[in-house]
Design a protein around this motif. Structure first.
Motif, PDB file in Angstrom:
ATOM      1  N   GLY A  60       0.831  -1.201   0.000  1.00 27.05           N
ATOM      2  CA  GLY A  60       0.000   0.000   0.000  1.00 27.05           C
ATOM      3  C   GLY A  60       0.865   1.251   0.000  1.00 27.05           C
ATOM      4  N   TRP A  61       0.262   2.377  -0.315  1.00 19.71           N
ATOM      5  CA  TRP A  61       0.994   3.642  -0.386  1.00 19.71           C
ATOM      6  C   TRP A  61       1.641   4.006   0.945  1.00 19.71           C
ATOM      7  N   SER A  62       1.054   3.594   2.078  1.00 19.98           N
ATOM      8  CA  SER A  62       1.578   4.002   3.383  1.00 19.98           C
ATOM      9  C   SER A  62       2.984   3.451   3.659  1.00 19.98           C
ATOM     10  N   SER A  63       3.405   2.431   2.939  1.00 17.20           N
ATOM     11  CA  SER A  63       4.740   1.854   3.132  1.00 17.20           C
ATOM     12  C   SER A  63       5.836   2.690   2.483  1.00 17.20           C
ATOM     13  N   PHE A  64       5.459   3.636   1.629  1.00 17.63           N
ATOM     14  CA  PHE A  64       6.425   4.365   0.813  1.00 17.63           C
ATOM     15  C   PHE A  64       6.607   5.801   1.286  1.00 17.63           C
ATOM     16  N   ASP A  65       7.810   6.326   1.100  1.00 17.43           N
ATOM     17  CA  ASP A  65       8.160   7.690   1.493  1.00 17.43           C
ATOM     18  C   ASP A  65       7.767   8.647   0.369  1.00 17.43           C
ATOM     19  N   THR A  66       6.545   9.167   0.438  1.00 15.09           N
ATOM     20  CA  THR A  66       6.034  10.034  -0.630  1.00 15.09           C
ATOM     21  C   THR A  66       6.568  11.465  -0.539  1.00 15.09           C
ATOM     22  N   ASP A  67       7.417  11.743   0.461  1.00 12.69           N
ATOM     23  CA  ASP A  67       8.060  13.057   0.560  1.00 12.69           C
ATOM     24  C   ASP A  67       9.387  13.097  -0.182  1.00 12.69           C
ATOM     25  N   ARG A  68       9.825  11.940  -0.694  1.00 17.74           N
ATOM     26  CA  ARG A  68      11.145  11.840  -1.335  1.00 17.74           C
ATOM     27  C   ARG A  68      11.021  11.100  -2.668  1.00 17.74           C
ATOM     28  N   PRO A  69      10.703  11.840  -3.748  1.00 23.83           N
ATOM     29  CA  PRO A  69      10.604  11.183  -5.059  1.00 23.83           C
ATOM     30  C   PRO A  69      11.979  10.728  -5.554  1.00 23.83           C
ATOM     31  N   VAL A  70      12.005   9.513  -6.085  1.00 26.12           N
ATOM     32  CA  VAL A  70      13.256   8.894  -6.516  1.00 26.12           C
ATOM     33  C   VAL A  70      13.195   8.622  -8.018  1.00 26.12           C
ATOM     34  N   TRP A  71      14.301   8.848  -8.683  1.00 25.45           N
ATOM     35  CA  TRP A  71      14.432   8.631 -10.127  1.00 25.45           C
ATOM     36  C   TRP A  71      15.213   7.355 -10.388  1.00 25.45           C
ATOM     37  N   LEU A  72      14.680   6.510 -11.263  1.00 34.01           N
ATOM     38  CA  LEU A  72      15.390   5.319 -11.726  1.00 34.01           C
ATOM     39  C   LEU A  72      15.249   5.226 -13.231  1.00 34.01           C
ATOM     40  N   GLU A  73      16.242   4.664 -13.874  1.00 30.51           N
ATOM     41  CA  GLU A  73      16.114   4.326 -15.292  1.00 30.51           C
ATOM     42  C   GLU A  73      16.986   3.124 -15.555  1.00 30.51           C
ATOM     43  N   GLY A  74      16.536   2.326 -16.503  1.00 26.56           N
ATOM     44  CA  GLY A  74      17.288   1.134 -16.802  1.00 26.56           C
ATOM     45  C   GLY A  74      16.583   0.256 -17.804  1.00 26.56           C
ATOM     46  N   GLN A  75      17.035  -0.973 -17.877  1.00 29.95           N
ATOM     47  CA  GLN A  75      16.517  -1.936 -18.840  1.00 29.95           C
ATOM     48  C   GLN A  75      15.660  -2.970 -18.112  1.00 29.95           C
ATOM     49  N   VAL A  76      14.502  -3.266 -18.699  1.00 37.25           N
ATOM     50  CA  VAL A  76      13.591  -4.249 -18.129  1.00 37.25           C
ATOM     51  C   VAL A  76      14.200  -5.641 -18.284  1.00 37.25           C
ATOM     52  N   VAL A  77      14.265  -6.380 -17.166  1.00 32.29           N
ATOM     53  CA  VAL A  77      14.745  -7.757 -17.215  1.00 32.29           C
ATOM     54  C   VAL A  77      13.606  -8.747 -16.966  1.00 32.29           C
ATOM     55  N   LEU A 117      24.037   5.701 -12.065  1.00 34.21           N
ATOM     56  CA  LEU A 117      22.721   6.333 -12.165  1.00 34.21           C
ATOM     57  C   LEU A 117      22.765   7.769 -11.646  1.00 34.21           C
ATOM     58  N   ARG A 118      22.216   8.681 -12.428  1.00 35.40           N
ATOM     59  CA  ARG A 118      22.138  10.102 -12.073  1.00 35.40           C
ATOM     60  C   ARG A 118      20.754  10.626 -12.432  1.00 35.40           C
ATOM     61  N   VAL A 119      20.338  11.673 -11.739  1.00 34.16           N
ATOM     62  CA  VAL A 119      19.120  12.375 -12.126  1.00 34.16           C
ATOM     63  C   VAL A 119      19.467  13.198 -13.356  1.00 34.16           C
ATOM     64  N   PRO A 120      18.697  13.082 -14.453  1.00 32.93           N
ATOM     65  CA  PRO A 120      19.019  13.834 -15.665  1.00 32.93           C
ATOM     66  C   PRO A 120      18.976  15.343 -15.435  1.00 32.93           C
ATOM     67  N   ALA A 121      19.883  16.058 -16.077  1.00 31.56           N
ATOM     68  CA  ALA A 121      19.936  17.515 -15.938  1.00 31.56           C
ATOM     69  C   ALA A 121      18.652  18.173 -16.420  1.00 31.56           C
ATOM     70  N   ASP A 122      17.987  17.554 -17.392  1.00 31.64           N
ATOM     71  CA  ASP A 122      16.762  18.145 -17.954  1.00 31.64           C
ATOM     72  C   ASP A 122      15.485  17.602 -17.310  1.00 31.64           C
TER      73      ASP A 122
END
Length: 157
Positions: free
Chosen positions: A25-42, A61-66
């Motif tokens: 459920g949503w209550s398990s997640f830290d909704t005050d801290r958005p996280v960026w991920l990118e990668g390839q689906v395995v 992994l880095r947050v894109p400049a744009d």
């Protein structure tokens, strides 16, 4: 007749004892801290209670400049997507594989998201567990795939 029911009941016990499909459920997640991920689906699992992907992220992994210029689709629910993008960070944990919890299939269909196959490149903004122990799991808010952006908290506006 009773013996037949007993045999059928006994045969169904292993099916009931199998591991439960993970759902958080949503209550398990830290909704005050958005996280960026990118990668390839395995791995891709397209079923309810929600679609799931497992991705492998690069070690650098880095947050894109744009990121602030990324599109944010309008949703029926109140989500300030631009503010979430502006606050995006990479995770503090260094896992290379992440399990991504997407939306229920009915919502994925409403957004017209086709099933995502292994090998596809995806980017996501979402939320990780408040406690960074255990599994590397993200609840996805925005999904970016094939040049399109999808908001997964609610239906398209």
């Amino acid at each position: 007749m009773k013996r037949r029911h007993l045999v059928l009941a006994a045969a169904s016990v292993p099916a009931l004892a199998s591991p439960a499909w993970a759902h958080h459920g949503w209550s398990s997640f830290d909704t005050d801290r958005p996280v960026w991920l990118e990668g390839q689906v395995v791995k891709s699992t397209w079923r309810n209670p929600h679609a799931e992907l497992v991705i492998e992220v690069p070690s650098n992994l880095r947050v894109p400049a744009d990121i602030a210029q990324r599109p944010v689709p309008a949703q029926s629910g109140p989500v300030d997507g631009k503010a979430l993008l502006a606050k995006a960070v990479v995770p503090t944990r260094k896992d290379r594989r992440w399990e991504l919890e997407l939306a229920p299939l009915t919502r994925m269909e409403a957004w017209k998201v086709a099933e995502i196959a292994p090998g596809a490149a995806v980017s996501v903004l979402g939320f990780v567990f408040k406690e960074e122990k255990g599994e590397a799991v993200m609840r996805v808010e925005y999904l970016y795939v094939d040049g399109k952006a999808y908001g997964l908290r609610s239906s398209p506006a």
